[in-house]
Design a protein around this motif. Structure first.
Motif, PDB file in Angstrom:
ATOM      1  N   CYS A 262       0.812  -1.209   0.000  1.00 34.70           N
ATOM      2  CA  CYS A 262       0.000   0.000   0.000  1.00 34.70           C
ATOM      3  C   CYS A 262       0.852   1.269   0.000  1.00 34.70           C
ATOM      4  CB  CYS A 262      -0.937   0.028   1.216  1.00 34.70           C
ATOM      5  SG  CYS A 262      -2.282  -1.159   1.117  1.00 34.70           S
ATOM      6  N   SER A 265       0.228   4.849  -1.992  1.00 38.00           N
ATOM      7  CA  SER A 265      -1.192   4.923  -2.331  1.00 38.00           C
ATOM      8  C   SER A 265      -1.700   6.370  -2.356  1.00 38.00           C
ATOM      9  CB  SER A 265      -2.014   4.118  -1.325  1.00 38.00           C
ATOM     10  OG  SER A 265      -1.764   2.738  -1.439  1.00 38.00           O
ATOM     11  N   TYR A 281      -6.664   4.049  -3.374  1.00 34.54           N
ATOM     12  CA  TYR A 281      -6.096   3.561  -4.625  1.00 34.54           C
ATOM     13  C   TYR A 281      -4.630   3.196  -4.411  1.00 34.54           C
ATOM     14  CZ  TYR A 281     -10.144   5.572  -7.105  1.00 34.54           C
ATOM     15  OH  TYR A 281     -11.407   5.871  -7.559  1.00 34.54           O
ATOM     16  N   LYS A 282      -4.253   1.996  -4.838  1.00 32.74           N
ATOM     17  CA  LYS A 282      -2.859   1.553  -4.767  1.00 32.74           C
ATOM     18  C   LYS A 282      -2.162   1.811  -6.100  1.00 32.74           C
ATOM     19  CE  LYS A 282      -1.774  -2.448  -3.086  1.00 32.74           C
ATOM     20  NZ  LYS A 282      -1.769  -3.890  -2.715  1.00 32.74           N
ATOM     21  N   TRP A 293      -8.344  -0.187  -4.294  1.00 33.88           N
ATOM     22  CA  TRP A 293      -7.935  -1.179  -3.315  1.00 33.88           C
ATOM     23  C   TRP A 293      -8.953  -1.318  -2.185  1.00 33.88           C
ATOM     24  CZ3 TRP A 293      -5.335  -5.319  -3.065  1.00 33.88           C
ATOM     25  CH2 TRP A 293      -4.974  -5.880  -1.825  1.00 33.88           C
ATOM     26  N   LEU A 312     -12.500  -4.230   1.153  1.00 35.35           N
ATOM     27  CA  LEU A 312     -11.588  -4.508   0.053  1.00 35.35           C
ATOM     28  C   LEU A 312     -12.257  -5.003  -1.233  1.00 35.35           C
ATOM     29  CD1 LEU A 312      -8.718  -6.285   2.037  1.00 35.35           C
ATOM     30  CD2 LEU A 312      -9.045  -3.847   1.610  1.00 35.35           C
ATOM     31  N   THR A 314     -13.501  -4.154  -3.954  1.00 39.36           N
ATOM     32  CA  THR A 314     -13.704  -2.925  -4.730  1.00 39.36           C
ATOM     33  C   THR A 314     -14.587  -3.081  -5.976  1.00 39.36           C
ATOM     34  OG1 THR A 314     -11.570  -3.303  -5.825  1.00 39.36           O
ATOM     35  CG2 THR A 314     -11.592  -1.848  -3.907  1.00 39.36           C
TER      36      THR A 314
END
Length: 332
Positions: A262, A265, A281-282, A293, A312, A314
């Motif tokens: 991560c 991010s 967002y990663k 993410w 998680l 998404t």
């Protein structure tokens, strides 16, 4: 034909005007964003098909709540009770941390504020509505038998009179009052201190600055700065995994070990369950930019972050929240 079309359009408009508050009600009952929306759609379809039988002996709103309650009670007959990771096990020590997913229907789900919190002019009423969709409160509701759940929501959250609830449920006022008393006792037992959090809307200056510092620390992956913002007993959850962590040392340790991917991010502000939230967002492993993410729902209490609830799944959450499926590097 024109008159019929006009009438149909008017019915659609009148029913649709209740969608947000009905979704909030069904979400509190069911603990699932998607089941709540399905329940409301079923409610509105039943109402549309039977509108000619609506005789106006009660308000349209009361009639819709009666239908929605019956829909939810039917859905709850399956016996599923949704929960948070903190409701199922104790905290996992960092040394034993492992990512074990459980089925989707295990988990309490997040919900965008705009889908469940209708606009109201009274600040006190708005505060009650926000508090009543917090993850901790909705999780506590799941411990109530379905009819007690309906009674408590209608009486305590929506401020219906006991006589109105009795009419809706086809029971007596005495039964409603008894159910409410039992529901309050159960709720107090299961809410505990985790139910307490700040839900200011709009956020005050201190809360805004706290969240700005959180974003800077998270995006910079500065664990010293991050832990300075966390309450000593802060929790981090990550459905669909049953793992949850407590304490800033274990949270920071997880983020620099199992969660190290991560780093780098980006967070985009949103809102969920009456509290601040972020789309996480990663870095895209396959190219430029950032990919979804998690949706993070943040609990704040007394100037510190007490909960980081990271959902998680998404492909389900980002469309529900209207979030883009890619973030460009320059936009971030």
């Amino acid at each position: 034909m024109t008159d019929l079309t006009a009438t149909t359009t008017d019915i659609d408009s009148r029913l649709e005007g209740h969608r947000v508050e009905l979704t909030g009600y069904c979400y509190r009952m069911l603990g699932s964003a998607f089941e709540a929306e399905d329940a409301v759609q079923d409610t509105l379809v039943r109402a549309w098909r039977n509108f000619d039988k609506f005789e106006g002996r009660s308000s349209l709103r009361s009639w819709l709540y009666r239908i929605a309650t019956n829909v939810c009670l039917d859905m709850l007959n399956a016996g599923n009770k949704r929960a948070r990771p903190v409701d199922l096990t104790g905290p996992t020590p960092l040394a034993q941390a492992a990512l074990n997913p459980l089925p989707e229907n295990t988990w309490l789900e997040p919900m965008p504020d705009g889908r469940i919190l209708p606009t109201v002019a009274d600040p006190a009423e708005a505060a009650v509505a926000r508090e009543s969709v917090r993850l901790a409160f909705v999780a506590a509701l799941q411990h109530l038998p379905p009819k007690q759940r309906a009674v408590l929501i209608l009486r305590e959250v929506l401020a219906w009179k006991a006589s109105e609830v009795a009419e809706l449920l086809d029971t007596s006022v005495a039964s409603v009052n008894s159910a409410l008393q039992r529901a309050r006792a159960t709720l107090t037992e299961h809410q505990g201190s985790a139910s307490t959090a700040d839900t200011a809307d709009p956020l005050d200056e201190e809360q805004r600055k706290l969240l700005e510092r959180y974003v800077a620390a998270f995006e910079g992956y500065d664990m010293k700065a991050l832990t300075a913002l966390l309450h000593e007993d802060a929790v981090m959850t990550m459905p669909p995994f049953d793992l949850w962590l407590q304490g800033h040392d274990d949270i920071a340790g997880f983020m620099t070990s199992i969660g190290a991917s991560c780093e780098g991010s980006r967070l985009v502000a949103t809102s969920a369950n009456g509290t601040p939230a972020f789309a996480h967002y990663k870095p895209n492993p396959d190219g430029p930019g950032f990919v979804p993410w998690a949706v993070q729902v943040i609990d704040i209490q007394a100037g510190a972050i007490t909960g980081m609830h990271c959902f998680l799944d998404t492909p389900r959450w980002f469309p529900l929240f209207g979030l883009p499926d890619h973030l460009e590097a320059d936009a971030a």
